[in-house]
Design a protein around this motif. Structure first.
Motif, PDB file in Angstrom:
ATOM      1  N   THR A  41      -3.740   6.548  14.314  1.00 33.96           N
ATOM      2  CA  THR A  41      -3.676   6.768  12.867  1.00 33.96           C
ATOM      3  C   THR A  41      -5.035   7.197  12.323  1.00 33.96           C
ATOM      4  O   THR A  41      -5.119   8.096  11.476  1.00 33.96           O
ATOM      5  CB  THR A  41      -3.176   5.489  12.148  1.00 33.96           C
ATOM      6  N   GLN A  85       3.254   6.658   7.894  1.00 33.98           N
ATOM      7  CA  GLN A  85       3.991   5.463   8.298  1.00 33.98           C
ATOM      8  C   GLN A  85       4.741   4.880   7.094  1.00 33.98           C
ATOM      9  O   GLN A  85       4.169   4.802   6.011  1.00 33.98           O
ATOM     10  CB  GLN A  85       3.031   4.424   8.894  1.00 33.98           C
ATOM     11  N   ASP A 162       3.146  10.389  11.277  1.00 33.90           N
ATOM     12  CA  ASP A 162       2.621   9.164  11.890  1.00 33.90           C
ATOM     13  C   ASP A 162       3.772   8.191  12.097  1.00 33.90           C
ATOM     14  O   ASP A 162       4.335   7.678  11.125  1.00 33.90           O
ATOM     15  CB  ASP A 162       1.548   8.541  10.978  1.00 33.90           C
ATOM     16  N   GLU A 163       4.141   7.977  13.346  1.00 34.92           N
ATOM     17  CA  GLU A 163       5.242   7.075  13.703  1.00 34.92           C
ATOM     18  C   GLU A 163       6.502   7.357  12.874  1.00 34.92           C
ATOM     19  O   GLU A 163       6.975   6.469  12.160  1.00 34.92           O
ATOM     20  CB  GLU A 163       4.830   5.605  13.492  1.00 34.92           C
TER      21      GLU A 163
END
Ligand SMILES: Nc1ncnc2c1ncn2[C@@H]1O[C@H](COP(=O)(O)OP(=O)(O)OP(=O)(O)O)[C@@H](O)[C@H]1O
Ligand SMILES: [Mg+2]
Length: 252
Positions: A41, A85, A162-163
């Motif tokens: 991240t 996220q 991100d994820e």
């Protein structure tokens, strides 16, 4: 193409990124994998300018992002789609206004053009008749779809996720992965995805970079990843592979 050269970042004297150099290819889904806390991240935040690296360079095609001032960076930011996220939709805005937001901020399109773009993007992520709903009315998978629609609204050249799968059940996670991968090749954008999900690696990883304790440990393709002879990478790959092979009903 995005290129990262010798990027380092510390917090309070603790190195979190150590001299990372790698490239992300246009029209491909480029994955960054690594254990929790490995620096994925932080790396992505440095790439988009949410964090400032201590040293190193970031190139967006032939533009050196790291050396640009506010105005120069803003021009590049207009070309970035981001999916961070937890989807990060604006809870106080309905779906329509969430997707209009970047269009209002970064374009001079007419109201009609903006609305057409919202409709197109929602349709692309296979959502119909949800314009008036608020994020709290949506399932986790729908929220991700809306976040993808918002990220592609401005026709980005570069997409950061991100994820994108966190918190989704496996079939929904695969649908979201495939959507990101399809959009990447359709729009020929440079996509960077952080994940620790080996399913994602095997489904959509055109290029894969493994980060270990803030350093780039390995890069290659998903075909190569199962046979690298790299201890740290194998621990990562086979720990998650093991989980996949355990029958769901017997998992802890
Ligand atoms: N603003 C900050 N201040 C101090 N330390 C930070 C900050 N942001 C991140 N870190 C530290 O940097 C390290 C890397 O964090 P990062 O969030 O990049 O990990 P990650 O690989 O994304 O993990 P995960 O898979 O759990 O999301 C961690 O040790 C974290 O505590
Ligand atoms: Mg993270």
């Amino acid at each position: 193409m995005i290129r990262v050269e010798n990027l380092s970042k510390s917090f309070d004297g603790q190195p979190v990124l150590r001299d990372v150099s790698l490239a992300f290819v246009q029209g491909k889904t480029n994955l960054i994998i690594g254990r929790s806390g490995s620096g994925k991240t932080v790396l992505m935040k440095c790439l988009v300018g949410l964090l400032e690296a201590d040293s190193g360079q970031i190139w967006y095609d032939d533009r050196d992002f790291s050396s640009l001032g506010f105005r120069g960076r803003r021009l590049i930011r207009k070309e970035l789609g981001m999916l961070f996220q937890g989807a990060a939709l604006f809870d106080s805005m309905n779906v329509n206004d969430n997707i209009l937001f970047p269009l209002n901020m970064f374009t001079n399109m007419s109201h009609k053009e903006k609305q057409q773009r919202v409709d197109f993007c929602l349709d692309r992520v296979d959502l119909q008749n949800v314009h008036h709903l608020y994020p709290s009315d949506l399932s986790g998978g729908m929220k991700k779809r809306v976040a993808i629609a918002r990220a592609i609204a401005i026709k980005p050249r570069y997409l950061f996720c991100d994820e994108p799968n966190s918190g989704l059940d496996p079939p929904t996670a695969i649908l979201i992965d495939k959507l990101i991968s399809e959009i990447t090749s359709e729009l020929n954008i440079t996509t960077v995805v952080n994940t620790h999900d080996m399913n994602s690696v095997m489904e959509i990883g055109d290029t894969v970079a493994f980060i270990h304790r803030g350093a780039l440990w390995w890069t290659g393709s998903r075909k190569e990843i199962l046979h690298t002879g790299n201890n740290e990478l194998n621990q990562f790959v086979y720990a998650t592979e093991l989980m996949r092979t355990i029958k769901p009903e017997t998992r802890p």
